[in-house]
Design a protein around this motif. Structure first.
Motif, PDB file in Angstrom:
ATOM      1  N   ILE A  99       4.451   3.279   6.518  1.00 17.53           N
ATOM      2  CA  ILE A  99       4.197   2.296   5.511  1.00 17.53           C
ATOM      3  C   ILE A  99       3.818   0.999   6.131  1.00 17.53           C
ATOM      4  N   LEU A 100       3.023   0.349   5.765  1.00 18.98           N
ATOM      5  CA  LEU A 100       2.606  -1.131   5.963  1.00 18.98           C
ATOM      6  C   LEU A 100       3.473  -1.972   5.445  1.00 18.98           C
ATOM      7  N   MET A 101       4.168  -2.878   6.212  1.00 17.66           N
ATOM      8  CA  MET A 101       5.095  -3.974   5.543  1.00 17.66           C
ATOM      9  C   MET A 101       5.073  -5.088   6.286  1.00 17.66           C
ATOM     10  N   TYR A 102       5.194  -6.241   5.430  1.00 13.59           N
ATOM     11  CA  TYR A 102       5.075  -7.722   5.809  1.00 13.59           C
ATOM     12  C   TYR A 102       6.198  -8.411   5.271  1.00 13.59           C
ATOM     13  N   ARG A 103       6.065  -9.637   6.179  1.00 17.60           N
ATOM     14  CA  ARG A 103       7.016 -10.713   5.798  1.00 17.60           C
ATOM     15  C   ARG A 103       6.426 -12.163   5.980  1.00 17.60           C
TER      16      ARG A 103
ATOM     17  N   GLY B 109       0.772  -1.244  -0.033  1.00 18.29           N
ATOM     18  CA  GLY B 109       0.188  -0.089  -0.011  1.00 18.29           C
ATOM     19  C   GLY B 109       0.583   1.435   0.134  1.00 18.29           C
ATOM     20  N   ASP B 110       0.220   2.445   0.407  1.00 14.14           N
ATOM     21  CA  ASP B 110       0.683   3.888   0.309  1.00 14.14           C
ATOM     22  C   ASP B 110       1.110   4.004   1.616  1.00 14.14           C
ATOM     23  N   GLU B 111       1.952   5.112   1.625  1.00  9.10           N
ATOM     24  CA  GLU B 111       2.176   5.850   3.018  1.00  9.10           C
ATOM     25  C   GLU B 111       1.001   6.567   3.525  1.00  9.10           C
ATOM     26  N   PHE B 112       1.145   6.489   4.917  1.00  9.44           N
ATOM     27  CA  PHE B 112      -0.017   7.305   5.711  1.00  9.44           C
ATOM     28  C   PHE B 112       0.718   7.864   6.754  1.00  9.44           C
ATOM     29  N   ASP B 113      -0.132   8.705   7.400  1.00  7.57           N
ATOM     30  CA  ASP B 113       0.200   9.584   8.348  1.00  7.57           C
ATOM     31  C   ASP B 113      -0.029   9.041   9.688  1.00  7.57           C
ATOM     32  N   VAL B 114       0.818   9.017  10.922  1.00  7.45           N
ATOM     33  CA  VAL B 114       0.520   8.465  12.336  1.00  7.45           C
ATOM     34  C   VAL B 114       0.547   9.937  13.006  1.00  7.45           C
ATOM     35  N   GLU B 115      -0.539  10.196  13.470  1.00 10.72           N
ATOM     36  CA  GLU B 115      -0.819  11.624  14.280  1.00 10.72           C
ATOM     37  C   GLU B 115       0.327  11.801  15.328  1.00 10.72           C
ATOM     38  N   ASN B 116       1.045  12.881  15.179  1.00 10.80           N
ATOM     39  CA  ASN B 116       2.234  13.263  16.328  1.00 10.80           C
ATOM     40  C   ASN B 116       3.572  12.426  15.953  1.00 10.80           C
TER      41      ASN B 116
END
Length: 145
Positions: free
Chosen positions: A138-142, A126-133
């Motif tokens: 970015i969602l990553m997986y393995r 997916g795309d980058e997203f902002d975590v407040e403060n």
């Protein structure tokens, strides 16, 4: 350096210094910290805890695999960064996760940490997203085989 399981409370000091704002309790306490499937690891140098990571039995609906673990709260004290501690925390965690019949680990990684995770076999979803403060993530997986 040695990596071993630690108690949740042992993570607080490093979480506060590295991840959160001092005196803001929610900055170092995470949902699921005390659940039975959760485990916490710490890396020690000369008997001093210098790096931590927590792993939660938590399914992300974006992945079509039932049993998943979420990595959260990985933090290393500034003087001990770039020494392979986080890599070793993950290397110890992967077999534990596999023993728990899970074969996927995911995390919401800070964008600047994405290359580190990619070197360890994580992929971006997916795309980058902002975590407040906190900032861009970015969602990553393995998958663990």
């Amino acid at each position: 350096m040695i990596v071993k399981r630690i108690h949740l409370k042992d993570t607080y000091g490093i979480r506060k210094k590295v991840l959160g704002i001092e005196n803001v309790e929610s900055s170092y306490l995470f949902e699921g910290d005390t659940e039975s499937g959760t485990f916490h690891l710490g890396a020690f140098i000369e008997n001093n805890l210098v790096s931590v990571a927590s792993f939660y039995f938590n399914r992300n609906s974006k992945f079509n695999i039932d049993n998943q673990y979420q990595l959260q709260g990985m933090a290393t004290l500034e003087d001990f960064r770039k020494q392979g501690l986080s890599r070793e925390l993950l290397n110890v965690a992967f077999p534990i996760i596999k023993q728990n019949f899970c074969n996927l680990v995911w995390c919401n990684a800070r964008v600047e940490a994405a290359p580190f995770y990619q070197k360890l076999g994580f992929e971006i979803s997916g795309d980058e997203f902002d975590v407040e403060n906190i900032g861009k993530h970015i969602l990553m997986y393995r998958e663990i085989n």
